[in-house]
Design an enzyme around this catalytic site. Structure first.
Site, PDB file in Angstrom:
ATOM      1  N   GLU A  34      24.175  26.040  11.746  1.00 36.72           N
ATOM      2  CA  GLU A  34      24.378  24.985  12.740  1.00 36.72           C
ATOM      3  C   GLU A  34      23.130  24.751  13.580  1.00 36.72           C
ATOM      4  O   GLU A  34      22.805  23.607  13.902  1.00 36.72           O
ATOM      5  CB  GLU A  34      25.570  25.325  13.648  1.00 36.72           C
ATOM      6  CG  GLU A  34      26.023  24.194  14.552  1.00 36.72           C
ATOM      7  CD  GLU A  34      25.280  24.100  15.888  1.00 36.72           C
ATOM      8  OE1 GLU A  34      25.441  23.087  16.590  1.00 36.72           O
ATOM      9  OE2 GLU A  34      24.524  25.051  16.227  1.00 36.72           O
ATOM     10  N   ASP A  88      25.371  31.510  13.760  1.00 37.33           N
ATOM     11  CA  ASP A  88      23.920  31.652  13.716  1.00 37.33           C
ATOM     12  C   ASP A  88      23.358  31.440  15.117  1.00 37.33           C
ATOM     13  O   ASP A  88      23.994  30.824  15.983  1.00 37.33           O
ATOM     14  CB  ASP A  88      23.299  30.678  12.724  1.00 37.33           C
ATOM     15  CG  ASP A  88      23.575  29.219  13.059  1.00 37.33           C
ATOM     16  OD1 ASP A  88      24.693  28.912  13.508  1.00 37.33           O
ATOM     17  OD2 ASP A  88      22.680  28.376  12.862  1.00 37.33           O
TER      18      ASP A  88
END
Length: 415
Positions: free
Chosen positions: A146, A81
């Site tokens: 994350e 991400d």
């Protein structure tokens, strides 16, 4: 194994173009936290293309690619991400279309940290091509969320997927160095309560904002006196947000709360950091509430996996077998001594080692100063070097270092 180092590096160089194209494909897919589905599917196709033995996507949306069937379980992790692009005017090129020259690839996620995924997958191809499988199972992880909540993905992988590696290589950017730890962090809320009244007669009420004022002053002073560690550096504290509630702009505020970004150095626990704030005279005088924020945002799969916003410090020593393993591999591949350092920011290691005690070590393409910045870029030569490192680590570990590792937890992975 030593005879293979040169061959591994040559193959990594051979696959530079493939890694570059794959990285650019990932960059072209917007993949902010909780919106990673399309980039996960693109990674799945690449893993299958290069010959991974098994590829799975877990209920949270993390992708796990497996190489080998041996008893020593080793994991490598890249969060796939990204943060958003911020103000587009600050970019000199389209952050998703990206850019490329002979040395550099630009785009959101280039350093932080889809480059690590590109290098890991082509390390897998090299392992297969050179027959470097041994008594190990290598799990290549593309983790989600994350940037929103570091380590949450690995709480899920360890607790729910039941994968317990003997150690984990974190492929966050390391500026060409080997990283062996970083400070932890906490997201803390301090709230004061008051009583509203008309602003024309403030003496009738109890202003929650005024109660917060001395707390802010004492928090600033607390920051100056936090613990120092020779390697990880100083613990820090900063007030990052201020909020209030009030019936109107013509009224006394009946609520006020602040957010604190607390960075924890070695020896500082979450309980200790909360107690420091609760013990401030101004906090006690105001009867302020001190608590941890929680994270409950759904993954792109819809799964909600709540956690407290406490991300523990972690650190391994220079003579730890995993640290020695990477240093020796670096020297054998590149004929130079590596530099050891630490991350300034936080990684998934806060869960893997910080919560669960599984050793972590960091080596990844890209530079820390590119993270979250406009005109983000990474370097092709670093993609190549990282792929070579990842390809030699598993067999080197099994042949030389596995027997030196302390026993951590029973391995719960079934393959």
């Amino acid at each position: 194994m030593k005879d293979n180092f040169q061959r591994v590096f040559e193959l990594a160089q051979k696959y530079e173009t493939d890694m570059t194209q794959f990285l650019r494909d990932m960059i072209a897919i917007p993949s902010e936290s909780c919106g990673e589905q399309q980039v996960i599917q693109r990674i799945k196709r690449e893993m299958k293309k290069v010959g991974f033995d098994k590829v799975e996507i877990d209920p949270m949306g993390n992708i796990l690619g497996y190489l080998g069937h041996g008893r020593h379980v080793i994991a490598m992790d890249a969060h796939i991400d990204t943060v958003g692009i911020g103000n587009p005017a600050n970019w000199g090129f389209d952050p998703y279309q990206g850019c490329e020259d002979q040395a550099v690839i630009g785009g959101r996620g280039a350093s932080d940290q889809e480059g690590g995924m590109a290098s890991m997958i082509y390390a897998g191809k090299i392992i297969k091509e050179l027959g470097l499988e041994d008594d190990y199972t290598l799990v290549i992880v593309g983790s989600v969320q994350e940037e929103d909540c570091d380590g949450l993905c690995w709480q899920y992988i360890l607790q729910e997927d039941k994968i317990k590696p003997e150690f984990v290589v974190l492929t966050e950017p390391t500026d060409g160095k080997i990283y062996r730890g970083h400070r932890g962090r906490m997201e803390i809320k301090v709230a004061t309560k008051g009583v509203s009244c008309h602003g024309s007669a403030p003496e009738r009420g109890d202003n929650a904002i005024y109660k917060m004022a001395p707390i802010l002053t004492e928090l600033r002073a607390l920051h100056e006196n936090l613990t120092e560690h020779t390697f990880l550096g100083k613990g820090t504290l900063t007030v990052s947000e201020v909020f209030f509630t009030s019936p109107s702009r013509c009224a006394v505020a009946d609520g006020c709360w602040i957010s604190i970004d607390r960075r924890l150095t070695a020896g500082e626990t979450g309980e200790f950091a909360i107690k420091q704030i609760k013990n401030l005279p101004s906090v006690q005088a105001a009867k302020a509430e001190v608590s941890l924020y929680t994270y409950e945002r759904p993954a792109y799969t819809g799964l909600v996996y709540p956690t407290e916003c406490y991300f523990p410090t972690w650190l391994i020593e220079e003579d730890h077998p995993v640290c020695t393993l990477l240093m020796k591999a670096y020297e054998a591949l590149f004929h130079a001594a590596p530099e050891l350092d630490k991350w300034t920011f936080s990684t998934n290691g806060v869960s893997i080692m910080g919560r669960y005690g599984i050793p972590c070590i960091g080596f990844g393409p890209g530079h820390e100063n590119q993270a979250h910045a406009p005109n983000e870029k990474t370097w092709k030569a670093e993609l190549v070097r990282a792929a070579a490192m990842y390809a030699v680590i598993p067999q080197s570990y099994v042949s030389e270092y596995a027997k030196k590792m302390p026993k951590i937890t029973e391995n719960l992975m079934e393959f």
